[in-house]
Design a protein around this motif. Structure first.
Motif, PDB file in Angstrom:
ATOM      1  N   LEU A   1      -3.873  -5.413  13.012  1.00 16.91           N
ATOM      2  CA  LEU A   1      -5.139  -5.185  12.745  1.00 16.91           C
ATOM      3  C   LEU A   1      -5.227  -3.776  11.686  1.00 16.91           C
ATOM      4  O   LEU A   1      -5.708  -3.783  10.756  1.00 16.91           O
ATOM      5  N   THR A   2      -4.453  -2.721  12.265  1.00 15.66           N
ATOM      6  CA  THR A   2      -4.661  -1.461  11.994  1.00 15.66           C
ATOM      7  C   THR A   2      -4.008  -1.205  10.385  1.00 15.66           C
ATOM      8  O   THR A   2      -4.218  -0.806   9.283  1.00 15.66           O
ATOM      9  N   ASN A   3      -2.599  -1.997  10.388  1.00 13.79           N
ATOM     10  CA  ASN A   3      -1.941  -1.915   9.094  1.00 13.79           C
ATOM     11  C   ASN A   3      -2.631  -2.479   7.914  1.00 13.79           C
ATOM     12  O   ASN A   3      -2.680  -2.077   6.770  1.00 13.79           O
ATOM     13  N   ILE A   4      -3.385  -3.709   8.464  1.00 19.29           N
ATOM     14  CA  ILE A   4      -4.322  -4.387   7.467  1.00 19.29           C
ATOM     15  C   ILE A   4      -5.508  -3.572   6.790  1.00 19.29           C
ATOM     16  O   ILE A   4      -5.523  -3.347   5.540  1.00 19.29           O
ATOM     17  N   ALA A   5      -6.221  -2.931   7.740  1.00 25.01           N
ATOM     18  CA  ALA A   5      -7.431  -2.074   7.298  1.00 25.01           C
ATOM     19  C   ALA A   5      -6.846  -0.779   6.476  1.00 25.01           C
ATOM     20  O   ALA A   5      -7.516  -0.605   5.371  1.00 25.01           O
ATOM     21  N   TRP A   6      -5.727  -0.431   7.085  1.00 29.05           N
ATOM     22  CA  TRP A   6      -5.358   0.987   6.177  1.00 29.05           C
ATOM     23  C   TRP A   6      -4.857   0.541   5.131  1.00 29.05           C
ATOM     24  O   TRP A   6      -4.892   1.506   3.847  1.00 29.05           O
ATOM     25  N   SER A   7      -3.959  -0.536   4.904  1.00 26.63           N
ATOM     26  CA  SER A   7      -3.382  -0.848   3.483  1.00 26.63           C
ATOM     27  C   SER A   7      -4.615  -1.214   2.461  1.00 26.63           C
ATOM     28  O   SER A   7      -4.566  -0.524   1.329  1.00 26.63           O
TER      29      SER A   7
ATOM     30  N   ALA B   1       0.600  -1.252   0.007  1.00 25.39           N
ATOM     31  CA  ALA B   1       0.108  -0.054  -0.047  1.00 25.39           C
ATOM     32  C   ALA B   1       1.017   1.487   0.164  1.00 25.39           C
ATOM     33  O   ALA B   1       0.444   2.222  -0.732  1.00 25.39           O
ATOM     34  N   THR B   2       1.757   1.148   0.814  1.00 23.83           N
ATOM     35  CA  THR B   2       2.708   2.360   0.865  1.00 23.83           C
ATOM     36  C   THR B   2       3.376   2.716  -0.561  1.00 23.83           C
ATOM     37  O   THR B   2       3.497   3.837  -0.919  1.00 23.83           O
ATOM     38  N   LEU B   3       3.576   1.642  -1.220  1.00 23.37           N
ATOM     39  CA  LEU B   3       4.456   1.824  -2.452  1.00 23.37           C
ATOM     40  C   LEU B   3       3.402   1.919  -3.568  1.00 23.37           C
ATOM     41  O   LEU B   3       3.605   2.049  -4.750  1.00 23.37           O
ATOM     42  N   GLU B   4       1.995   2.014  -3.247  1.00 23.85           N
ATOM     43  CA  GLU B   4       0.940   2.128  -4.111  1.00 23.85           C
ATOM     44  C   GLU B   4       1.017   0.886  -5.231  1.00 23.85           C
ATOM     45  O   GLU B   4       0.736   1.407  -6.375  1.00 23.85           O
ATOM     46  N   PHE B   5       1.117  -0.188  -4.828  1.00 22.63           N
ATOM     47  CA  PHE B   5       1.385  -1.367  -5.887  1.00 22.63           C
ATOM     48  C   PHE B   5       0.106  -2.210  -5.594  1.00 22.63           C
ATOM     49  O   PHE B   5       0.135  -3.061  -4.487  1.00 22.63           O
ATOM     50  N   LYS B   6      -0.700  -2.108  -6.360  1.00 19.27           N
ATOM     51  CA  LYS B   6      -2.036  -2.723  -6.156  1.00 19.27           C
ATOM     52  C   LYS B   6      -1.931  -4.287  -6.914  1.00 19.27           C
ATOM     53  O   LYS B   6      -2.219  -4.321  -7.991  1.00 19.27           O
ATOM     54  N   ASP B   7      -1.701  -5.268  -6.077  1.00 21.34           N
ATOM     55  CA  ASP B   7      -1.566  -6.535  -6.449  1.00 21.34           C
ATOM     56  C   ASP B   7      -2.767  -7.387  -6.337  1.00 21.34           C
ATOM     57  O   ASP B   7      -2.840  -7.927  -4.970  1.00 21.34           O
ATOM     58  N   GLU B   8      -3.930  -7.360  -6.808  1.00 21.91           N
ATOM     59  CA  GLU B   8      -5.035  -7.924  -6.576  1.00 21.91           C
ATOM     60  C   GLU B   8      -5.060  -9.297  -6.008  1.00 21.91           C
ATOM     61  O   GLU B   8      -5.821  -9.702  -4.995  1.00 21.91           O
ATOM     62  N   PRO B   9      -4.439 -10.145  -6.858  1.00 24.36           N
ATOM     63  CA  PRO B   9      -4.347 -11.512  -6.324  1.00 24.36           C
ATOM     64  C   PRO B   9      -3.672 -11.597  -4.992  1.00 24.36           C
ATOM     65  O   PRO B   9      -4.239 -12.607  -4.000  1.00 24.36           O
ATOM     66  N   LEU B  10      -2.792 -11.034  -4.567  1.00 29.32           N
ATOM     67  CA  LEU B  10      -1.981 -10.941  -3.512  1.00 29.32           C
ATOM     68  C   LEU B  10      -2.986 -10.265  -2.421  1.00 29.32           C
ATOM     69  O   LEU B  10      -3.201 -10.771  -1.241  1.00 29.32           O
ATOM     70  N   LEU B  11      -3.734  -9.253  -2.595  1.00 25.97           N
ATOM     71  CA  LEU B  11      -4.544  -8.714  -1.569  1.00 25.97           C
ATOM     72  C   LEU B  11      -5.818  -9.547  -1.355  1.00 25.97           C
ATOM     73  O   LEU B  11      -6.222  -9.703  -0.114  1.00 25.97           O
ATOM     74  N   ASP B  12      -6.135 -10.392  -2.452  1.00 24.12           N
ATOM     75  CA  ASP B  12      -7.271 -11.512  -1.984  1.00 24.12           C
ATOM     76  C   ASP B  12      -6.811 -12.662  -1.280  1.00 24.12           C
ATOM     77  O   ASP B  12      -7.404 -12.881  -0.045  1.00 24.12           O
ATOM     78  N   ALA B  13      -5.420 -12.989  -1.234  1.00 24.40           N
ATOM     79  CA  ALA B  13      -4.807 -13.903  -0.380  1.00 24.40           C
ATOM     80  C   ALA B  13      -4.688 -13.151   0.944  1.00 24.40           C
ATOM     81  O   ALA B  13      -4.756 -14.148   1.930  1.00 24.40           O
ATOM     82  N   ILE B  14      -4.287 -12.341   0.964  1.00 24.59           N
ATOM     83  CA  ILE B  14      -3.933 -11.717   2.354  1.00 24.59           C
ATOM     84  C   ILE B  14      -5.350 -11.325   3.011  1.00 24.59           C
ATOM     85  O   ILE B  14      -5.522 -11.604   4.250  1.00 24.59           O
ATOM     86  N   ALA B  15      -6.274 -10.781   2.436  1.00 21.70           N
ATOM     87  CA  ALA B  15      -7.561 -10.866   3.059  1.00 21.70           C
ATOM     88  C   ALA B  15      -8.316 -12.140   3.352  1.00 21.70           C
ATOM     89  O   ALA B  15      -8.472 -12.350   4.732  1.00 21.70           O
ATOM     90  N   SER B  16      -7.955 -13.392   2.616  1.00 24.80           N
ATOM     91  CA  SER B  16      -8.368 -14.738   3.313  1.00 24.80           C
ATOM     92  C   SER B  16      -7.476 -15.132   4.469  1.00 24.80           C
ATOM     93  O   SER B  16      -8.015 -15.500   5.573  1.00 24.80           O
ATOM     94  N   GLY B  17      -6.008 -14.475   4.205  1.00 24.58           N
ATOM     95  CA  GLY B  17      -5.395 -15.180   5.371  1.00 24.58           C
ATOM     96  C   GLY B  17      -5.628 -14.501   6.868  1.00 24.58           C
ATOM     97  O   GLY B  17      -5.666 -14.886   7.747  1.00 24.58           O
ATOM     98  N   ALA B  18      -6.103 -12.857   6.591  1.00 22.99           N
ATOM     99  CA  ALA B  18      -6.435 -12.293   7.617  1.00 22.99           C
ATOM    100  C   ALA B  18      -7.629 -12.465   8.151  1.00 22.99           C
ATOM    101  O   ALA B  18      -7.606 -12.588   9.561  1.00 22.99           O
ATOM    102  N   VAL B  19      -8.496 -13.055   7.739  1.00 22.98           N
ATOM    103  CA  VAL B  19     -10.097 -13.335   8.188  1.00 22.98           C
ATOM    104  C   VAL B  19      -9.573 -14.557   8.986  1.00 22.98           C
ATOM    105  O   VAL B  19     -10.129 -14.497  10.261  1.00 22.98           O
ATOM    106  N   ALA B  20      -8.929 -15.386   8.565  1.00 20.91           N
ATOM    107  CA  ALA B  20      -8.598 -16.760   9.446  1.00 20.91           C
ATOM    108  C   ALA B  20      -7.717 -16.311  10.418  1.00 20.91           C
ATOM    109  O   ALA B  20      -8.117 -16.828  11.789  1.00 20.91           O
ATOM    110  N   LEU B  21      -6.697 -15.387  10.410  1.00 20.23           N
ATOM    111  CA  LEU B  21      -5.911 -15.192  11.592  1.00 20.23           C
ATOM    112  C   LEU B  21      -6.617 -14.392  12.670  1.00 20.23           C
ATOM    113  O   LEU B  21      -6.261 -14.664  13.877  1.00 20.23           O
ATOM    114  N   ILE B  22      -7.359 -13.397  12.362  1.00 24.81           N
ATOM    115  CA  ILE B  22      -8.232 -12.519  13.253  1.00 24.81           C
ATOM    116  C   ILE B  22      -8.940 -13.308  13.997  1.00 24.81           C
ATOM    117  O   ILE B  22      -9.087 -12.954  15.039  1.00 24.81           O
TER     118      ILE B  22
END
Length: 210
Positions: free
Chosen positions: A154-160, A122-143
């Protein structure tokens, strides 16, 4: 002597003016191809922590990392991405490869790895949608299951996701549930960034904002 063992103490000193920083950077740039993944990530992390932006060093570390990403551990991947974001080096081939490597190992990412990787892209404004989908799925499970998850993770994920304008309702729903349960642990920056993220993507969660 292992150059990564020199870099760690330098970063802990917090000084970018030490002559040894420049000497270590020059030596590391020359020998980056010899480094193992752990050493590459430590060097990148250490000099980024120092805000020591040595372009030849980071180009050498990036080129060496690109050839070895398949054997990077999750923390090494996230530290490399974090370091690139801190120094503002938007290396498209490396970021794309980092995203692919992270997706393949997402199932063993820990909360900090997820948060730092999302934050870096997010900081580098690099929008990798497949990666973001994977992060979202992984984050839901970890949260839902990992007690080591912190308000900062938690904040880093939401902000990103908000910074990249990616609205993932299942992700923001579990972020809200976790935030409501742990608001007492949030500092002011966590609170403001979380509120900003929900507003940015247009998610109105009544329990969180009641």
């Amino acid at each position: 002597q292992d150059l990564s063992n020199v870099a760690r103490p330098l970063s802990s000193l917090g000084s970018t003016s030490a002559p040894s920083s420049g000497a270590a950077a020059a030596a590391a740039a020359r020998r980056a191809v010899e480094f193992e993944p752990r050493n590459l990530s430590i060097m990148a992390w250490a000099f980024a922590t120092l805000c020591f932006v040595d372009v030849p060093l980071f180009e050498s570390l990036s080129a060496a990392a690109l050839r070895k990403l398949d054997v990077f551990e999750p923390r090494e991947l996230s530290n490399m991405a974090w370091a690139l974001a801190i120094v503002g080096l938007r290396n498209r081939p490396l970021m794309s490869a980092l995203g692919g490597a992270a997706m393949r190992k997402m199932f063993v990412f820990k909360p900090q790895d997820l948060g730092n990787t999302a934050w870096a892209f997010a900081t580098l404004e690099f929008k990798d949608e497949p990666l973001l989908d994977a992060i979202a799925s992984g984050a839901v499970a970890l949260i839902r299951s990992d007690p080591t998850l912190t308000p900062q993770n938690l904040t880093n994920i939401a902000w990103s996701f908000a910074t990249l304008m990616v609205r993932n309702d299942p992700l923001f729903e579990v972020i809200a549930e976790k935030a409501v349960a742990t608001l007492g642990q949030f500092n002011m920056q966590n609170l403001s960034n979380t509120a900003w993220a929900f507003a940015k993507v247009g998610v109105r969660n009544e329990p969180l904002f009641a």
